[in-house]
Scaffold this motif. Structure first.
Motif, PDB file in Angstrom:
ATOM      1  N   GLU A 286      -5.812  -3.896  -5.097  1.00  0.00           N
ATOM      2  CA  GLU A 286      -6.862  -3.632  -6.089  1.00  0.00           C
ATOM      3  C   GLU A 286      -7.033  -2.150  -6.404  1.00  0.00           C
ATOM      4  O   GLU A 286      -7.175  -1.766  -7.565  1.00  0.00           O
ATOM      5  CB  GLU A 286      -8.175  -4.253  -5.614  1.00  0.00           C
ATOM      6  CG  GLU A 286      -8.336  -5.721  -5.965  1.00  0.00           C
ATOM      7  CD  GLU A 286      -7.248  -6.641  -5.413  1.00  0.00           C
ATOM      8  OE1 GLU A 286      -7.002  -7.705  -6.004  1.00  0.00           O
ATOM      9  OE2 GLU A 286      -6.626  -6.299  -4.382  1.00  0.00           O
ATOM     10  N   LEU A 287      -7.001  -1.297  -5.402  1.00  0.00           N
ATOM     11  CA  LEU A 287      -7.219   0.128  -5.655  1.00  0.00           C
ATOM     12  C   LEU A 287      -5.993   0.802  -6.260  1.00  0.00           C
ATOM     13  O   LEU A 287      -6.048   1.979  -6.628  1.00  0.00           O
ATOM     14  CB  LEU A 287      -7.631   0.853  -4.369  1.00  0.00           C
ATOM     15  CG  LEU A 287      -8.987   0.455  -3.780  1.00  0.00           C
ATOM     16  CD1 LEU A 287      -9.420   1.447  -2.715  1.00  0.00           C
ATOM     17  CD2 LEU A 287     -10.063   0.364  -4.857  1.00  0.00           C
TER      18      LEU A 287
ATOM     19  N   ASN B 257     -14.232  -4.225  -5.328  1.00  0.00           N
ATOM     20  CA  ASN B 257     -12.933  -4.434  -4.683  1.00  0.00           C
ATOM     21  C   ASN B 257     -13.057  -4.355  -3.162  1.00  0.00           C
ATOM     22  O   ASN B 257     -12.510  -5.193  -2.426  1.00  0.00           O
ATOM     23  CB  ASN B 257     -11.925  -3.371  -5.143  1.00  0.00           C
ATOM     24  CG  ASN B 257     -11.450  -3.574  -6.572  1.00  0.00           C
ATOM     25  OD1 ASN B 257     -11.388  -4.692  -7.051  1.00  0.00           O
ATOM     26  ND2 ASN B 257     -11.119  -2.484  -7.241  1.00  0.00           N
ATOM     27  N   ASP B 258     -13.783  -3.351  -2.699  1.00  0.00           N
ATOM     28  CA  ASP B 258     -13.907  -3.137  -1.252  1.00  0.00           C
ATOM     29  C   ASP B 258     -14.572  -4.318  -0.560  1.00  0.00           C
ATOM     30  O   ASP B 258     -14.082  -4.813   0.461  1.00  0.00           O
ATOM     31  CB  ASP B 258     -14.696  -1.849  -0.974  1.00  0.00           C
ATOM     32  CG  ASP B 258     -13.886  -0.587  -1.211  1.00  0.00           C
ATOM     33  OD1 ASP B 258     -12.649  -0.695  -1.376  1.00  0.00           O
ATOM     34  OD2 ASP B 258     -14.489   0.499  -1.261  1.00  0.00           O
ATOM     35  N   VAL B 259     -15.690  -4.787  -1.107  1.00  0.00           N
ATOM     36  CA  VAL B 259     -16.426  -5.854  -0.423  1.00  0.00           C
ATOM     37  C   VAL B 259     -15.658  -7.173  -0.457  1.00  0.00           C
ATOM     38  O   VAL B 259     -15.759  -7.986   0.478  1.00  0.00           O
ATOM     39  CB  VAL B 259     -17.847  -6.007  -1.007  1.00  0.00           C
ATOM     40  CG1 VAL B 259     -17.853  -6.783  -2.325  1.00  0.00           C
ATOM     41  CG2 VAL B 259     -18.781  -6.662  -0.002  1.00  0.00           C
TER      42      VAL B 259
ATOM     43  N   TYR C 297     -12.847   3.310 -11.108  1.00  0.00           N
ATOM     44  CA  TYR C 297     -13.812   3.735 -10.091  1.00  0.00           C
ATOM     45  C   TYR C 297     -15.043   2.826 -10.063  1.00  0.00           C
ATOM     46  O   TYR C 297     -15.620   2.587  -8.995  1.00  0.00           O
ATOM     47  CB  TYR C 297     -14.200   5.200 -10.311  1.00  0.00           C
ATOM     48  CG  TYR C 297     -13.085   6.133  -9.910  1.00  0.00           C
ATOM     49  CD1 TYR C 297     -12.729   6.296  -8.577  1.00  0.00           C
ATOM     50  CD2 TYR C 297     -12.361   6.828 -10.879  1.00  0.00           C
ATOM     51  CE1 TYR C 297     -11.686   7.127  -8.209  1.00  0.00           C
ATOM     52  CE2 TYR C 297     -11.323   7.667 -10.531  1.00  0.00           C
ATOM     53  CZ  TYR C 297     -10.984   7.815  -9.189  1.00  0.00           C
ATOM     54  OH  TYR C 297      -9.952   8.636  -8.821  1.00  0.00           O
TER      55      TYR C 297
ATOM     56  N   THR D  36      -9.833  -9.702  -7.578  1.00  0.00           N
ATOM     57  CA  THR D  36     -11.143  -9.305  -8.104  1.00  0.00           C
ATOM     58  C   THR D  36     -11.385  -9.872  -9.501  1.00  0.00           C
ATOM     59  O   THR D  36     -12.534 -10.103  -9.890  1.00  0.00           O
ATOM     60  CB  THR D  36     -11.259  -7.768  -8.123  1.00  0.00           C
ATOM     61  OG1 THR D  36     -11.092  -7.281  -6.790  1.00  0.00           O
ATOM     62  CG2 THR D  36     -12.596  -7.306  -8.641  1.00  0.00           C
TER      63      THR D  36
ATOM     64  N   LYS E   2     -13.232  -7.336   2.650  1.00  0.00           N
ATOM     65  CA  LYS E   2     -13.709  -7.098   4.012  1.00  0.00           C
ATOM     66  C   LYS E   2     -13.452  -8.291   4.920  1.00  0.00           C
ATOM     67  O   LYS E   2     -13.705  -8.241   6.118  1.00  0.00           O
ATOM     68  CB  LYS E   2     -15.203  -6.739   4.003  1.00  0.00           C
ATOM     69  CG  LYS E   2     -15.460  -5.328   3.480  1.00  0.00           C
ATOM     70  CD  LYS E   2     -16.869  -4.872   3.733  1.00  0.00           C
ATOM     71  CE  LYS E   2     -17.026  -3.403   3.338  1.00  0.00           C
ATOM     72  NZ  LYS E   2     -18.395  -2.894   3.626  1.00  0.00           N
TER      73      LYS E   2
ATOM     74  N   MET F 137     -14.491  -0.138  -7.790  1.00  0.00           N
ATOM     75  CA  MET F 137     -14.067   0.121  -6.416  1.00  0.00           C
ATOM     76  C   MET F 137     -14.965  -0.540  -5.365  1.00  0.00           C
ATOM     77  O   MET F 137     -14.473  -1.145  -4.400  1.00  0.00           O
ATOM     78  CB  MET F 137     -13.972   1.623  -6.171  1.00  0.00           C
ATOM     79  CG  MET F 137     -13.178   1.958  -4.912  1.00  0.00           C
ATOM     80  SD  MET F 137     -12.880   3.730  -4.718  1.00  0.00           S
ATOM     81  CE  MET F 137     -11.669   4.031  -6.000  1.00  0.00           C
ATOM     82  N   ASN F 138     -16.288  -0.459  -5.531  1.00  0.00           N
ATOM     83  CA  ASN F 138     -17.179  -1.064  -4.536  1.00  0.00           C
ATOM     84  C   ASN F 138     -16.997  -2.580  -4.471  1.00  0.00           C
ATOM     85  O   ASN F 138     -17.025  -3.177  -3.383  1.00  0.00           O
ATOM     86  CB  ASN F 138     -18.643  -0.732  -4.853  1.00  0.00           C
ATOM     87  CG  ASN F 138     -18.989   0.707  -4.536  1.00  0.00           C
ATOM     88  OD1 ASN F 138     -18.295   1.369  -3.772  1.00  0.00           O
ATOM     89  ND2 ASN F 138     -20.069   1.198  -5.120  1.00  0.00           N
TER      90      ASN F 138
ATOM     91  N   THR G 134     -23.880  -6.669  -3.542  1.00  0.00           N
ATOM     92  CA  THR G 134     -22.907  -6.001  -4.407  1.00  0.00           C
ATOM     93  C   THR G 134     -22.877  -6.648  -5.786  1.00  0.00           C
ATOM     94  O   THR G 134     -22.798  -5.965  -6.811  1.00  0.00           O
ATOM     95  CB  THR G 134     -21.505  -6.021  -3.764  1.00  0.00           C
ATOM     96  OG1 THR G 134     -21.570  -5.417  -2.461  1.00  0.00           O
ATOM     97  CG2 THR G 134     -20.496  -5.249  -4.604  1.00  0.00           C
TER      98      THR G 134
ATOM     99  N   LYS H 246       0.812  -1.211   0.000  1.00  0.00           N
ATOM    100  CA  LYS H 246       0.000   0.000   0.000  1.00  0.00           C
ATOM    101  C   LYS H 246       0.851   1.269   0.000  1.00  0.00           C
ATOM    102  O   LYS H 246       0.329   2.361  -0.209  1.00  0.00           O
ATOM    103  CB  LYS H 246      -0.944  -0.007   1.202  1.00  0.00           C
ATOM    104  CG  LYS H 246      -2.021  -1.071   1.098  1.00  0.00           C
ATOM    105  CD  LYS H 246      -3.014  -0.997   2.240  1.00  0.00           C
ATOM    106  CE  LYS H 246      -4.113  -2.038   2.063  1.00  0.00           C
ATOM    107  NZ  LYS H 246      -5.119  -1.992   3.143  1.00  0.00           N
TER     108      LYS H 246
END
Length: 307
Positions: free
Chosen positions: A199-200, A251-253, A245, A217, A256, A248-249, A295, A176
């Motif tokens: 991922e981001l 990737n986030d889930v 973008y 992902t 978690k 992104m959602n 998602t 990161k």
């Protein structure tokens, strides 16, 4: 650098999917499902395949099972795209054995992780990787993932390895610290194959000269991940940014909980696999699984109704 290394450096770019290792309900390997997943990846534009990296639960596999997974993937791909299996381990001799196996079966490259748990110092890391690289004639990709290994390969260690080992051609940086990643590119050379494992940072990595991504992902949404790289290569910056973008959602889930638990849950919902992980790993909580399901619906990814 040999002509072969130069050729693979041209080819091993874009979305390299780290395909999960499917298990049956009884926890045995499901190689038939693995082949189906690889075919699905290739049909959706994935540029290369990896197995038995973090997403492939290598620490839950025996050495013999890792070889089985690699061989089955190699057979399924059949030369259609590059193949770069993960061959690293906490154990030096096992890493040597698996990397040699990758060479024997004709893999295009081998991805070797910084050894986890035992936290070797920088000199020990150099010695480990140099010994592995010197033992084979196959391109090596260093896999630096300090969040899972508890040790970060420093830029000076990586650049020294690149200078001393002609077959170390790239690195997957699941780091990161984007300053670190920029310094890797500066010190290892602009032709060094740098892949994002965060991922981001997949899109930002491309903007500094990165070669692509090895993103979990891509197991769930291979087409959009591949399209982001294609758009960048075609000079369509706006489209590449938009896909960055848009993803992104998702990737986030999928992060978690510990990878690959959410990914396997998602693939189970999609009807692609039995959602099984070997202990000590397990599926995410019911609440997170419901969030994953919702998602997937947002992305129009087919998800059967929960029983």
């Amino acid at each position: 650098m040999t002509q072969r290394y130069a050729e693979i450096k041209k080819k091993l770019r874009g979305s390299i999917c780290p395909v999960i290792t499917p298990f049956k309900a009884n926890y045995e390997l499901d190689l038939e499902k693995q082949s189906e997943l690889i075919e699905w990846q290739l049909g959706n534009g994935t540029h290369a395949i990896s197995v038995t990296g973090t997403s492939g639960e290598p620490s839950s596999l025996t050495t013999e099972e890792r070889v089985q997974v690699m061989e089955n993937a190699m057979k399924t791909i059949n030369g259609r795209v590059p193949f770069a299996p993960g061959t690293g381990s906490v154990n030096h001799d096992e890493t040597m054995y698996l990397t040699k196996k990758a060479q024997e079966m004709g893999a295009d490259a081998a991805m070797v992780i910084v050894p986890y748990y035992n936290k070797p110092n920088q000199h020990a890391l150099y010695k480990h990787f140099k010994t592995v690289a010197d033992s084979v004639d196959i391109p090596i990709i260093i896999y630096n993932i300090p969040g899972r290994t508890a040790q970060n390969m420093e830029v000076k260690t990586m650049s020294r390895l690149v200078e001393d080992c002609p077959n170390i051609v790239g690195a997957k940086e699941s780091n990161k610290d984007f300053e670190h990643v920029n310094r890797v590119m500066l010190n290892c050379g602009r032709d060094f194959l740098l892949y994002s494992g965060i991922e981001l940072l997949c899109y930002p990595m491309l903007t500094i000269g990165g070669a692509g991504s090895i993103s979990a992902t891509a197991n769930v949404e291979p087409k959009k991940v591949a399209e982001m790289h294609d758009a960048w290569e075609e000079g369509d910056v706006k489209k590449a940014q938009g896909l960055h973008y848009e993803l992104m959602n998702l990737n986030d889930v999928l992060f978690k909980d510990t990878n690959p638990a959410p990914v396997k849950a998602a693939l189970g919902m999609m009807g692609k696999i039995e959602p099984v992980l070997r202990m000590p790993m397990d599926l995410p909580s019911e609440a997170l699984q419901e969030e994953i399901r919702e998602t997937l619906k947002q992305y129009n990814i087919e998800a059967p109704v929960a029983k």
